[in-house]
Design a protein around this motif. Structure first.
Motif, PDB file in Angstrom:
ATOM      1  N   GLU A   5       0.826  -1.241   0.183  1.00 44.97           N
ATOM      2  CA  GLU A   5       0.125   0.063  -0.098  1.00 44.97           C
ATOM      3  C   GLU A   5       0.833   1.337  -0.100  1.00 44.97           C
ATOM      4  OE1 GLU A   5      -3.435   0.420   2.579  1.00 44.97           O
ATOM      5  OE2 GLU A   5      -3.112  -1.597   2.861  1.00 44.97           O
ATOM      6  N   TYR A   6       1.937   1.112   0.656  1.00 48.27           N
ATOM      7  CA  TYR A   6       2.959   2.188   0.922  1.00 48.27           C
ATOM      8  C   TYR A   6       4.269   2.076   0.223  1.00 48.27           C
ATOM      9  CZ  TYR A   6      -0.857   3.625   3.672  1.00 48.27           C
ATOM     10  OH  TYR A   6      -1.883   3.923   4.580  1.00 48.27           O
ATOM     11  N   VAL A   7       4.875   2.960  -0.284  1.00 51.67           N
ATOM     12  CA  VAL A   7       6.416   2.966  -0.510  1.00 51.67           C
ATOM     13  C   VAL A   7       7.221   3.126   0.621  1.00 51.67           C
ATOM     14  CG1 VAL A   7       8.303   3.504  -1.940  1.00 51.67           C
ATOM     15  CG2 VAL A   7       5.985   3.357  -2.947  1.00 51.67           C
ATOM     16  N   TRP A   8       7.754   2.116   1.536  1.00 48.37           N
ATOM     17  CA  TRP A   8       8.330   2.453   2.850  1.00 48.37           C
ATOM     18  C   TRP A   8       9.880   2.735   2.195  1.00 48.37           C
ATOM     19  CZ3 TRP A   8       6.137   2.546   7.436  1.00 48.37           C
ATOM     20  CH2 TRP A   8       4.849   1.856   7.426  1.00 48.37           C
ATOM     21  N   GLN A   9      10.545   3.632   3.406  1.00 48.99           N
ATOM     22  CA  GLN A   9      11.982   4.184   2.969  1.00 48.99           C
ATOM     23  C   GLN A   9      12.918   3.556   4.427  1.00 48.99           C
ATOM     24  OE1 GLN A   9      12.277   8.164   1.880  1.00 48.99           O
ATOM     25  NE2 GLN A   9      10.062   8.097   1.169  1.00 48.99           N
ATOM     26  N   LYS A  10      14.150   3.466   4.302  1.00 49.39           N
ATOM     27  CA  LYS A  10      14.968   3.259   5.411  1.00 49.39           C
ATOM     28  C   LYS A  10      15.822   4.462   5.435  1.00 49.39           C
ATOM     29  CE  LYS A  10      15.155  -1.631   5.180  1.00 49.39           C
ATOM     30  NZ  LYS A  10      16.030  -2.862   5.102  1.00 49.39           N
ATOM     31  N   SER A  11      16.283   4.956   6.505  1.00 40.30           N
ATOM     32  CA  SER A  11      17.430   5.773   6.638  1.00 40.30           C
ATOM     33  C   SER A  11      18.654   5.668   5.845  1.00 40.30           C
ATOM     34  CB  SER A  11      17.614   5.881   8.070  1.00 40.30           C
ATOM     35  OG  SER A  11      19.036   6.845   8.397  1.00 40.30           O
ATOM     36  N   VAL A  24       7.153   5.781   6.360  1.00 41.99           N
ATOM     37  CA  VAL A  24       6.501   6.391   5.030  1.00 41.99           C
ATOM     38  C   VAL A  24       5.737   7.623   5.540  1.00 41.99           C
ATOM     39  CG1 VAL A  24       4.385   4.933   5.350  1.00 41.99           C
ATOM     40  CG2 VAL A  24       4.995   5.754   3.128  1.00 41.99           C
ATOM     41  N   GLN A  25       5.899   8.680   4.650  1.00 43.02           N
ATOM     42  CA  GLN A  25       5.250  10.133   4.686  1.00 43.02           C
ATOM     43  C   GLN A  25       3.932  10.136   4.217  1.00 43.02           C
ATOM     44  OE1 GLN A  25       6.881  12.922   6.208  1.00 43.02           O
ATOM     45  NE2 GLN A  25       4.739  13.678   6.081  1.00 43.02           N
ATOM     46  N   ARG A  26       2.960  10.413   4.785  1.00 41.00           N
ATOM     47  CA  ARG A  26       1.526  10.446   4.497  1.00 41.00           C
ATOM     48  C   ARG A  26       1.275  12.068   4.397  1.00 41.00           C
ATOM     49  NH1 ARG A  26      -2.400   6.811   7.090  1.00 41.00           N
ATOM     50  NH2 ARG A  26      -3.637   7.466   5.383  1.00 41.00           N
ATOM     51  N   ASP A  27       0.102  12.436   4.369  1.00 42.65           N
ATOM     52  CA  ASP A  27      -0.258  13.751   4.193  1.00 42.65           C
ATOM     53  C   ASP A  27       0.034  14.512   5.411  1.00 42.65           C
ATOM     54  OD1 ASP A  27      -1.562  13.437   1.739  1.00 42.65           O
ATOM     55  OD2 ASP A  27      -3.743  12.713   2.828  1.00 42.65           O
ATOM     56  N   GLU A  28      -0.211  14.233   6.583  1.00 42.70           N
ATOM     57  CA  GLU A  28      -0.087  15.058   7.983  1.00 42.70           C
ATOM     58  C   GLU A  28       0.446  14.236   8.821  1.00 42.70           C
ATOM     59  OE1 GLU A  28      -0.505  18.044   8.345  1.00 42.70           O
ATOM     60  OE2 GLU A  28      -1.116  18.343   6.231  1.00 42.70           O
ATOM     61  N   SER A  29       1.002  12.924   8.485  1.00 41.92           N
ATOM     62  CA  SER A  29       1.558  11.876   9.375  1.00 41.92           C
ATOM     63  C   SER A  29       2.771  11.139   8.900  1.00 41.92           C
ATOM     64  CB  SER A  29       0.533  10.993   9.875  1.00 41.92           C
ATOM     65  OG  SER A  29       0.255  10.212   9.128  1.00 41.92           O
ATOM     66  N   VAL A  30       3.622  10.591   9.738  1.00 42.07           N
ATOM     67  CA  VAL A  30       4.717   9.769   9.235  1.00 42.07           C
ATOM     68  C   VAL A  30       4.494   8.262  10.055  1.00 42.07           C
ATOM     69  CG1 VAL A  30       7.173   9.262   9.183  1.00 42.07           C
ATOM     70  CG2 VAL A  30       6.268  11.529   9.074  1.00 42.07           C
ATOM     71  N   MET A  31       4.352   7.166   9.249  1.00 48.18           N
ATOM     72  CA  MET A  31       4.266   5.826   9.842  1.00 48.18           C
ATOM     73  C   MET A  31       5.581   5.307   9.997  1.00 48.18           C
ATOM     74  SD  MET A  31       0.852   4.457   8.123  1.00 48.18           S
ATOM     75  CE  MET A  31       1.651   4.454   6.604  1.00 48.18           C
ATOM     76  N   VAL A  32       5.899   4.549  11.282  1.00 47.88           N
ATOM     77  CA  VAL A  32       7.047   3.933  11.352  1.00 47.88           C
ATOM     78  C   VAL A  32       7.012   2.534  11.635  1.00 47.88           C
ATOM     79  CG1 VAL A  32       9.134   4.158  12.692  1.00 47.88           C
ATOM     80  CG2 VAL A  32       8.046   6.067  12.035  1.00 47.88           C
ATOM     81  N   ARG A  33       7.804   1.513  11.268  1.00 48.65           N
ATOM     82  CA  ARG A  33       7.938   0.247  11.419  1.00 48.65           C
ATOM     83  C   ARG A  33       9.146  -0.234  11.408  1.00 48.65           C
ATOM     84  NH1 ARG A  33       5.785  -2.591   5.715  1.00 48.65           N
ATOM     85  NH2 ARG A  33       7.730  -2.424   4.775  1.00 48.65           N
ATOM     86  N   ASP A  34       9.353  -1.464  12.074  1.00 49.50           N
ATOM     87  CA  ASP A  34      10.448  -2.286  12.247  1.00 49.50           C
ATOM     88  C   ASP A  34      10.862  -3.093  11.134  1.00 49.50           C
ATOM     89  OD1 ASP A  34      12.408  -4.144  12.944  1.00 49.50           O
ATOM     90  OD2 ASP A  34      11.658  -4.469  14.883  1.00 49.50           O
TER      91      ASP A  34
END
Length: 61
Positions: A5-11, A24-34
């Protein structure tokens, strides 16, 4: 939520490491996962809060 659903990025500091946080950056938020637990919990931060955290971390604190 599915992985595609999203294009996840790593540092850029992760290089080829498999143990990193992904975001992943969304409109007004950033989602973070392991990166080791792709179907695990996802943290959701307001964009401004995430930006302050990145600034703080990049200063080496």
């Amino acid at each position: 939520m599915f992985d595609n659903e999203y294009v996840w990025q790593k540092s850029s500091f992760c290089g080829n490491e498999s143990e990193c946080l992904e975001f992943v950056q969304r409109d007004e938020s950033v989602m973070v996962r392991d990166s080791k637990m792709l179907r695990g919990s996802i943290l959701n931060f307001p964009s401004e809060t995430w930006s302050r955290f990145v600034d703080f971390a990049s200063e080496g604190r």
